[in-house]
Design a protein around this motif. Sequence first.
Motif, mmCIF file in Angstrom:
data_model
loop_
_atom_site.group_PDB
_atom_site.id
_atom_site.type_symbol
_atom_site.label_atom_id
_atom_site.label_comp_id
_atom_site.label_asym_id
_atom_site.label_seq_id
_atom_site.Cartn_x
_atom_site.Cartn_y
_atom_site.Cartn_z
ATOM 1 N N THR A 161 0.865 -1.061 0.005
ATOM 2 C CA THR A 161 0.129 -0.100 -0.184
ATOM 3 C C THR A 161 0.988 1.237 0.171
ATOM 4 O OG1 THR A 161 -1.799 -1.113 1.333
ATOM 5 C CG2 THR A 161 -1.803 1.242 1.251
ATOM 6 N N VAL A 162 0.549 2.082 -0.810
ATOM 7 C CA VAL A 162 1.437 3.419 -1.027
ATOM 8 C C VAL A 162 0.475 4.625 -0.941
ATOM 9 C CG1 VAL A 162 2.649 4.806 -2.375
ATOM 10 C CG2 VAL A 162 3.146 2.428 -2.784
ATOM 11 N N VAL A 163 0.532 5.592 -0.132
ATOM 12 C CA VAL A 163 -0.073 6.457 0.300
ATOM 13 C C VAL A 163 0.553 7.903 -0.150
ATOM 14 C CG1 VAL A 163 -1.310 7.972 2.280
ATOM 15 C CG2 VAL A 163 -1.316 5.548 2.296
ATOM 16 N N LYS A 164 -0.589 8.642 -0.890
ATOM 17 C CA LYS A 164 -0.104 10.042 -0.984
ATOM 18 C C LYS A 164 -0.450 10.792 -0.180
ATOM 19 C CE LYS A 164 -1.037 13.604 -4.828
ATOM 20 N NZ LYS A 164 -1.769 13.920 -6.035
ATOM 21 N N ALA A 165 0.514 11.649 0.155
ATOM 22 C CA ALA A 165 0.377 12.765 1.351
ATOM 23 C C ALA A 165 1.057 14.009 1.095
ATOM 24 C CB ALA A 165 0.888 12.231 2.829
ATOM 25 N N LYS A 166 0.487 15.146 0.733
ATOM 26 C CA LYS A 166 1.104 16.374 0.431
ATOM 27 C C LYS A 166 1.880 16.451 -0.856
ATOM 28 C CE LYS A 166 0.586 18.315 4.994
ATOM 29 N NZ LYS A 166 1.358 19.004 6.251
ATOM 30 N N ASN A 167 1.467 15.521 -1.726
ATOM 31 C CA ASN A 167 1.831 15.116 -2.897
ATOM 32 C C ASN A 167 3.376 14.477 -2.838
ATOM 33 O OD1 ASN A 167 0.526 16.560 -4.957
ATOM 34 N ND2 ASN A 167 1.033 18.584 -4.241
ATOM 35 N N GLU A 168 3.349 13.825 -1.642
ATOM 36 C CA GLU A 168 4.653 12.631 -1.523
ATOM 37 C C GLU A 168 3.920 11.588 -1.268
ATOM 38 O OE1 GLU A 168 8.414 14.504 0.530
ATOM 39 O OE2 GLU A 168 6.426 15.152 1.909
ATOM 40 N N PHE A 169 4.903 10.471 -1.774
ATOM 41 C CA PHE A 169 4.316 9.072 -1.867
ATOM 42 C C PHE A 169 5.229 8.196 -0.685
ATOM 43 C CE2 PHE A 169 2.827 10.880 -5.398
ATOM 44 C CZ PHE A 169 1.714 10.533 -5.678
ATOM 45 N N PHE A 170 4.473 7.427 0.046
ATOM 46 C CA PHE A 170 5.372 6.732 1.091
ATOM 47 C C PHE A 170 4.526 5.270 1.157
ATOM 48 C CE2 PHE A 170 4.760 11.054 2.700
ATOM 49 C CZ PHE A 170 6.178 11.488 2.929
ATOM 50 N N VAL A 171 5.345 4.161 1.189
ATOM 51 C CA VAL A 171 4.794 2.880 1.469
ATOM 52 C C VAL A 171 4.566 2.780 2.689
ATOM 53 C CG1 VAL A 171 5.573 0.309 1.397
ATOM 54 C CG2 VAL A 171 6.500 2.012 -0.250
ATOM 55 N N THR A 172 3.065 2.304 3.137
ATOM 56 C CA THR A 172 2.701 2.268 4.657
ATOM 57 C C THR A 172 2.400 0.799 4.917
ATOM 58 O OG1 THR A 172 0.505 2.539 3.705
ATOM 59 C CG2 THR A 172 1.658 4.621 4.407
ATOM 60 N N ARG A 173 2.284 -0.117 3.935
ATOM 61 C CA ARG A 173 1.921 -1.675 4.060
ATOM 62 C C ARG A 173 2.510 -2.657 3.142
ATOM 63 N NH1 ARG A 173 -1.324 -4.640 7.045
ATOM 64 N NH2 ARG A 173 -2.533 -6.605 6.122
ATOM 65 N N ASP A 174 3.300 -3.419 3.788
ATOM 66 C CA ASP A 174 4.255 -4.597 3.172
ATOM 67 C C ASP A 174 3.540 -5.740 3.743
ATOM 68 O OD1 ASP A 174 5.778 -6.089 2.241
ATOM 69 O OD2 ASP A 174 7.730 -5.013 2.700
ATOM 70 N N THR A 175 2.716 -6.527 3.088
ATOM 71 C CA THR A 175 2.095 -7.575 3.823
ATOM 72 C C THR A 175 3.013 -8.840 4.022
ATOM 73 O OG1 THR A 175 1.577 -8.492 1.634
ATOM 74 C CG2 THR A 175 -0.180 -7.296 2.673
ATOM 75 N N LEU A 176 4.174 -8.867 3.253
ATOM 76 C CA LEU A 176 5.179 -10.001 3.463
ATOM 77 C C LEU A 176 4.607 -11.276 2.716
ATOM 78 C CD1 LEU A 176 6.733 -9.211 6.671
ATOM 79 C CD2 LEU A 176 7.380 -8.541 4.411
#
Length: 197
Positions: free
Chosen positions: A177-192
């Motif tokens: 899961t990648v989330v867009k926050a203030k025009n930046e993108f962060f990986v928030t979930r890695d299910t493995l």
Amino acid sequence: MRDRAAGAARRGRAATAAAGVSLLLVTACNDAETPDPTRTTSVSSTPSIATPSPSPSHTKSETPEERDARLAGEALVKYWAVVDDLAANPAKSVNLLDPVARDQARAQRQIALGTYAAKGWVQSGTAALSGVTASTKDGKTFSVTACVDVSGIDFVDEKGDSQVNPDRPDRQSFNYTVVKAKNEFFVTRDTLKGKPC
């Protein structure tokens, strides 16, 4: 005459698009990341929303939706690049994850990296990513899938002995899961949780 010109334009666009995808895959493989020694994970980038390459007869800009899908895929590549770098260089600060990961993905990687460092394990090699696709329903949260090849990754202890499980699958597909926050993108979930790819 027009048919011949239109055919040439189509072939030119197709060749340009193929070259662009090849460049993305080569870049992704060079920037790819590494997995845990007991499981497989990796990285790459090629968002599912393809953007046509400009041609002399027709120029089309990337839509905001296409751009965000591309950036979500690139965020996963950056995430794995940082994880690989930290696993290969245990003296570096785990805070280097902050620009690329948050929430569960960041906490999980911090724990894994801390465990490797405590055991004296150091990573060599990097993972190769392919088939990165990104999709979204709300434009803020993206589901990103990638096939990760970790065959080039090893973890060695202080004696130089490999700590990788010999039964580790070399290639698996993972969802992030990648989330867009203030025009930046962060990986928030890695299910493995991987499956063959």
